[in-house]
Design an enzyme around this catalytic site. Structure first.
Site, mmCIF file in Angstrom:
data_model
loop_
_atom_site.group_PDB
_atom_site.id
_atom_site.type_symbol
_atom_site.label_atom_id
_atom_site.label_comp_id
_atom_site.label_asym_id
_atom_site.label_seq_id
_atom_site.Cartn_x
_atom_site.Cartn_y
_atom_site.Cartn_z
ATOM 1 N N ARG A 37 43.045 8.469 0.910
ATOM 2 C CA ARG A 37 41.993 7.624 0.322
ATOM 3 C C ARG A 37 42.119 6.176 0.790
ATOM 4 N NH1 ARG A 37 37.758 9.086 -0.208
ATOM 5 N NH2 ARG A 37 37.355 7.305 1.127
ATOM 6 N N LYS A 63 32.893 -16.065 3.636
ATOM 7 C CA LYS A 63 32.516 -15.236 2.496
ATOM 8 C C LYS A 63 33.087 -13.832 2.720
ATOM 9 C CE LYS A 63 28.321 -17.860 1.499
ATOM 10 N NZ LYS A 63 26.841 -17.856 1.455
ATOM 11 N N LYS A 102 30.428 -30.223 4.258
ATOM 12 C CA LYS A 102 29.319 -29.616 3.532
ATOM 13 C C LYS A 102 28.735 -30.602 2.515
ATOM 14 C CE LYS A 102 29.592 -25.210 2.630
ATOM 15 N NZ LYS A 102 28.612 -24.696 3.617
ATOM 16 N N GLU A 135 27.073 -30.195 7.780
ATOM 17 C CA GLU A 135 25.910 -29.509 7.229
ATOM 18 C C GLU A 135 24.833 -30.534 6.906
ATOM 19 O OE1 GLU A 135 26.376 -26.381 4.053
ATOM 20 O OE2 GLU A 135 25.372 -27.937 2.862
ATOM 21 N N ASP A 163 21.206 -26.090 7.058
ATOM 22 C CA ASP A 163 21.336 -25.174 5.925
ATOM 23 C C ASP A 163 20.016 -24.980 5.198
ATOM 24 O OD1 ASP A 163 22.960 -23.529 4.199
ATOM 25 O OD2 ASP A 163 22.728 -25.096 2.686
#
Length: 282
Positions: A102, A137, A169, A198, A219
């Protein structure tokens, strides 16, 4: 392809995921139904149309349970498979192989799912010259393997970790008091790393370039805004588009002239491929 696993210790990975599945008592079912010395030959088989990724990680899991495992690899990562294609054949201690089954399949299914979805996005970009990028992510603890799967599917990696590059960012910009000040601070630090920033609006592009940004991340801009962004930048630095990109929209985004499109969902939301372990009668 295995060189891309430099960040991953496959032996340690195998130990950790088997510990999760075996608990303190091990595979009780196999122990009470199968003789200790029984041998098993089995084939790992694709049940989907997929792009393979993770074959060496799966072997590492089997080998952690049976160090003397014999594995005949019939495919390599990056191969495109059809339903029914055999990926590898394994022969070893029956209890060990069934105890590892598994966990090994989970790894192979998950990484092949990422590679398969990535390949679908890459196909949409064909002929545009635009490159598909992943993001950070990723599933905690699986980043190196998931980013490896992206490469198996034909995509490219963005930062592996926070120390791989500078990406300013919106929250950095807000804390610094503006795009220009954030970029100037990053350039002044002289880290030797590329400074990417960004930008959320077209008005931020000029200050970012004036401050010395090496690359822009546009973005959540509309297609019309991206066309304007490409015109403003005029080839001075690479442009990456990001935010809400889907299989239906990625080609239109790429055709604006951006250099890169980053997609979080290729690692964050890829469905697992269907792969099974079939008993082989010898």
């Amino acid at each position: 392809m295995r060189d891309e696993l430099e960040y991953a210790d496959l032996a340690e990975f195998a130990v950790n995921i088997l510990r999760e599945d075996l608990g303190s008592g091990g595979d009780v079912t196999s122990r009470v139904t199968i003789e200790e010395t029984a041998r098993l030959t089995a084939a790992v088989v694709s049940r989907d149309r997929l792009v393979l990724a993770g074959i060496h990680a799966a072997v590492a899991v089997f080998r952690e349970m049976d160090p003397e495992l014999k594995a005949d690899l019939l495919c390599k990562d990056g191969d495109r498979l059809e339903p029914g294609d055999a990926i590898m054949r394994v022969h070893g201690n029956a209890r060990a192989l069934l105890g590892a089954e598994r966990s090994a399949l989970n790894v192979l299914q998950h990484l092949s799912g990422i590679a398969t979805l990535t390949s679908q996005y890459v196909e949409k970009l064909e002929g545009t010259g635009c490159v598909l990028l992943d993001t950070r992510k990723t599933t905690p603890g699986l980043r190196a393997l998931e980013k490896y799967a992206v490469r198996a599917g034909g995509g490219a990696n963005h930062r592996m970790r926070l120390d791989d590059g500078i990406l300013i960012k919106d929250n950095h910009v807000a804390q610094c008091g503006g795009v220009e000040m954030a970029v100037r601070a990053a350039k002044a630090a002289a880290t030797g790393l590329e400074v990417q920033v960004e930008v959320d609006t077209l008005e931020q592009i000029g200050p970012a370039l004036d401050a010395g940004a090496d690359r822009l991340l546009c973005d959540n801009m509309s297609v019309a805004e991206l066309v304007q962004a490409v015109r403003i930048v005029a080839g001075r630095v690479p442009i990456e588009a990001s935010g809400g990109v889907t299989l239906e929209t990625i080609r239109t985004i790429a055709e604006t002239g951006v250099d890169f499109v980053s997609v979080g969902r290729i690692t964050q939301s890829a469905p697992a491929a269907d792969i099974g372990l079939d008993y082989v009668f010898c």
